[in-house]
Enzyme design. Sequence first.
Site, PDB file in Angstrom:
ATOM      1  N   CYS A  21       0.263  -1.082  -0.040  1.00 27.48           N
ATOM      2  CA  CYS A  21      -0.223   0.095  -0.252  1.00 27.48           C
ATOM      3  C   CYS A  21       0.877   1.279  -0.073  1.00 27.48           C
ATOM      4  CB  CYS A  21      -0.858   0.216   1.698  1.00 27.48           C
ATOM      5  SG  CYS A  21       0.182   0.488   2.978  1.00 27.48           S
ATOM      6  N   CYS A  24       2.519   2.068   3.474  1.00 31.00           N
ATOM      7  CA  CYS A  24       4.045   1.589   3.306  1.00 31.00           C
ATOM      8  C   CYS A  24       5.233   1.545   2.519  1.00 31.00           C
ATOM      9  CB  CYS A  24       3.697  -0.369   3.437  1.00 31.00           C
ATOM     10  SG  CYS A  24       2.825  -1.137   4.914  1.00 31.00           S
ATOM     11  N   CYS A 135      -2.805  -4.839   1.124  1.00 32.95           N
ATOM     12  CA  CYS A 135      -1.394  -4.862   1.417  1.00 32.95           C
ATOM     13  C   CYS A 135      -0.763  -5.960   2.011  1.00 32.95           C
ATOM     14  CB  CYS A 135      -0.956  -3.387   2.333  1.00 32.95           C
ATOM     15  SG  CYS A 135       0.803  -3.672   2.466  1.00 32.95           S
ATOM     16  N   CYS A 138       1.887  -4.773   5.307  1.00 36.52           N
ATOM     17  CA  CYS A 138       0.528  -3.925   6.535  1.00 36.52           C
ATOM     18  C   CYS A 138      -0.453  -5.041   7.269  1.00 36.52           C
ATOM     19  CB  CYS A 138       0.368  -2.696   6.662  1.00 36.52           C
ATOM     20  SG  CYS A 138      -1.142  -1.838   5.466  1.00 36.52           S
ATOM     21  N   ASP A 371      -1.798 -14.528  63.665  1.00 38.09           N
ATOM     22  CA  ASP A 371      -3.249 -15.772  63.189  1.00 38.09           C
ATOM     23  C   ASP A 371      -3.802 -15.052  63.345  1.00 38.09           C
ATOM     24  OD1 ASP A 371      -0.055 -16.987  62.476  1.00 38.09           O
ATOM     25  OD2 ASP A 371      -0.010 -17.607  64.746  1.00 38.09           O
TER      26      ASP A 371
END
Length: 556
Positions: A21, A24, A135, A138, A371
């Site tokens: 894309c 990218c 793409c 990605c 305790d």
Amino acid sequence: MLPLKEKDKPIVQKLLSAGCCARCVLRFCCVGVQAAYRQSHQDTLKELEHFISGAENGKPPDSAAPKPAEDDDNDTSQGATVPGGREEHDKSRDVAEAAEDPPSKRMKLETDVQVEGDAAAAEEVKVEAEESHVCVLCLGILQEHCDKMHAVKIAEAVKAENYEFDTMVLSVSLPAQLFVREHSCWLHVKKEVREKSMALDKDDVILVKEAFKWIMQGLVAKELGGVAVVTKSAFEVGVEFKHPETDADCHFLAGACPDCFKPTKNKLSVFTRMAVVKALEKIHHNKFLKLYSCPPTRPATSCSSQDVQCLRVSVFVAGRYNKFCRSLPQTPWVIDGERRMESSVEELIAAPIISAFRADGFNFSSSGREDVDVRTLGNGRPFAMELLNPHRCRFNRAEMKQLQETINESSDLIRVRDLQIVTREAMGHMKEGEEEKTKTYTALIWTQNAVREEDIAFLDQITDLTIDQKTPLRVLHRRALAVRQRLIHTMTTRFQDPHHFYLGLKTQAGTYIKEFVHGDFGRTKPNLCDLLKTDTDILELDVESVDVDWPPSIPE
């Protein structure tokens, strides 16, 4: 204009042809200008197509080409006579052409071929981009999930959780196969770069998550009313992406690097981000290229976004508690899966605090523990609570005092004082030098043989008595077997009757008082039985003070 240079053209063309894309492509061209990623994906793609076709400053590709020259067959500059004054016109044209010095036919053909070649490359990119819009790098994250619509979706999810926050940070969780595809594409581009004597370091490529945040942080912040987006914040908004082909994309790595992929208890898949990154660092490039396609194959589907996860860092609350009941454990008492007591100190304190802070959970700790049958009196025992993912975190002093009163009114078994919000670092004071601190106790002692007041008076004179305590039998199931030296600093006695007296003790923290009294079958030496020359036992025990100067006292 995109901040690209002439040297980026072959990389742009190669990545677009591979199915990447537009955003990218910018990442692999190492474009660090955030604004470049914020323009629409379609506009960025158009600019890239113009860029590789030779367009400059937005002009169409043909504008830079020279005008074609006239063919020789139509040339009338050889002196031929033409009726109607054509001769004079031709002469004037000859003068003009001579001045312009037009390009030769050979130059014209070369230019046409170059323009046609660039146009064909751009057309090839368009055709291939239309074949599959997802793409290859990605997997659609920077294409389909980076717009106002998705920002609104994220903001609405945050608003629904009703957190208190002034700043936020956006985090992204990505499918592990993105690292595989990124590596493949890097190797694909690296060859082109090397042939042109250029360098492309893998670390210079902009990460998908960084590009996503550059685009989305501002959009989400705007939808949340302009909240400040920072790199480090107590409030985190997490966006997670998943892809159905993650295991299929990463499966070859399990065979190539089996040591990197070990089944883990809380993970559904062995292909975690860390495991995949580790395997990619180990595998040789040539082996990778044999096992995985380069460039990556086109995905059939894009990533899907999961539920938005909000997380706030823990808030810490501290105070001191008194316990007035001899049948209340400090923490829930469960033995063999069966609950033995209805409630506990921890639960009585935690319930109102969890409700007020709207926290998802908590961790309780204290300076030692008593305790179930031991009371804690005096100024109380210091405690602290870590509140996990609190939705509310702003409390003023008056509100904390009101919360303290709510706890105290909820039960007569305990009481809390000095309740306050503290830092994580401050909690360390509670455990700091814990065994060097002192604690004060009052015990009701039974003796088998009758004793007189003068028989026990000598105990008041003993100071700093060193005792050796082997891990008591009653706690051996949860504490390691060892012999621990402890100090009895002072003792005081108060005679009751021939078989009973009260014993006050100031001891080193961590001393087992019950075992000092009855001896624990000789596991504590010396013990009170040895000192009085008769069997003794403890009937009641109270903690009078825990000498830890924390948290700070708050005036009533």
